[in-house]
Design a protein around this motif. Sequence first.
Motif, PDB file in Angstrom:
ATOM      1  N   SER A  70     -31.585 -37.864  95.861  1.00  0.00           N
ATOM      2  CA  SER A  70     -33.010 -37.617  96.264  1.00  0.00           C
ATOM      3  C   SER A  70     -33.192 -36.949  97.372  1.00  0.00           C
TER       4      SER A  70
ATOM      5  N   GLN B 286     -26.716 -33.838  86.291  1.00  0.00           N
ATOM      6  CA  GLN B 286     -27.569 -34.171  85.502  1.00  0.00           C
ATOM      7  C   GLN B 286     -28.986 -34.000  86.039  1.00  0.00           C
ATOM      8  N   ASP B 287     -29.837 -33.224  85.357  1.00  0.00           N
ATOM      9  CA  ASP B 287     -31.134 -33.151  85.838  1.00  0.00           C
ATOM     10  C   ASP B 287     -32.207 -34.124  85.396  1.00  0.00           C
ATOM     11  N   SER B 288     -33.436 -33.749  85.919  1.00  0.00           N
ATOM     12  CA  SER B 288     -34.422 -34.834  85.112  1.00  0.00           C
ATOM     13  C   SER B 288     -34.507 -34.699  83.988  1.00  0.00           C
ATOM     14  N   LYS B 289     -34.322 -33.796  83.055  1.00  0.00           N
ATOM     15  CA  LYS B 289     -34.281 -33.692  81.655  1.00  0.00           C
ATOM     16  C   LYS B 289     -33.465 -34.132  80.949  1.00  0.00           C
ATOM     17  N   LYS B 290     -32.291 -34.894  81.646  1.00  0.00           N
ATOM     18  CA  LYS B 290     -31.095 -35.294  81.179  1.00  0.00           C
ATOM     19  C   LYS B 290     -29.944 -34.258  80.896  1.00  0.00           C
TER      20      LYS B 290
ATOM     21  N   SER C 148     -31.785 -32.421  94.168  1.00  0.00           N
ATOM     22  CA  SER C 148     -32.058 -33.738  93.507  1.00  0.00           C
ATOM     23  C   SER C 148     -31.718 -33.655  92.187  1.00  0.00           C
ATOM     24  N   ALA C 149     -30.945 -34.967  92.128  1.00  0.00           N
ATOM     25  CA  ALA C 149     -30.408 -34.962  90.696  1.00  0.00           C
ATOM     26  C   ALA C 149     -29.512 -36.131  90.432  1.00  0.00           C
TER      27      ALA C 149
ATOM     28  N   SER D 105     -29.394 -46.338  80.367  1.00  0.00           N
ATOM     29  CA  SER D 105     -30.258 -46.242  81.616  1.00  0.00           C
ATOM     30  C   SER D 105     -29.371 -46.474  82.711  1.00  0.00           C
TER      31      SER D 105
ATOM     32  N   ARG E  58     -27.338 -41.166  92.299  1.00  0.00           N
ATOM     33  CA  ARG E  58     -28.751 -40.377  92.397  1.00  0.00           C
ATOM     34  C   ARG E  58     -29.056 -40.053  93.661  1.00  0.00           C
TER      35      ARG E  58
END
Lengths: 113, 114
Positions: free
Chosen positions: B112, B37-41, B86-87, A40, B110
């Motif tokens: 945003s 890398q998107d929000s779903k990894k 955003s990613a 993470s 990151r």
Amino acid sequence: GESVGLHLPTLSVQEGDNSIINCAYSNSASDYFIWYKQESGKGPQFIIDIRSNMDKRQGQRVTVLLNKTVKHLSLQIAATQPGDSAVYFCAENEAGTASKLTFGTGTRLQVTL
Amino acid sequence: DTAVSQTPKYLVTQMGNDKSIKCEQNLGHDTMYWYKQDSKKFLKIMFSYNNKELIINETVPNRFSPKSPDKAHLNLHINSLELGDSAVYFCASSQDLTAGNPQHFGDGTRLSIL
């Protein structure tokens, strides 16, 4: 189009047990494969790699198996530890694509105490 | 010593703005990359450079412009930022273009968009 891996599944393993993380790839032209670990808030960290002329390679506590017949790659982690908890990605490189890596969607490994 | 370092780690900005992300590697590698890398990894390559020369441009909108002043640096400039930008953006490097050289990643930026 070509794809590596499936949806992002979660594998829950008890501390001390062995973990097996699987990856299916569809590009038969791929000749180099890598496993990455992503914790993470961190970037992907190289774990182990394997070329297509091999079917098994071992590292420290990790083994990668490659089955080209069924286009399957697996990562085995021996004696899983809490620090192994992370998302694991397989990635493939197609021969002649100038080191372009195609990543799978990842597997989340949760180590329970 | 950090092998691949990116700045900033976090970037919050409004739609329509222009922003840059910097990347430096001290591994002596010839090849550098940008990934999204998107929000779903899901991780997808955007660009690669070898000795300051563009090698891969993976159908990225031309609002994204990478620049490599030398082989140790690969910066990413983004114009007219959109919500879909955003990613988490990762920089990576490898010894060279030869397959069999693992890529080493930074810890990401990151982004945003508000």
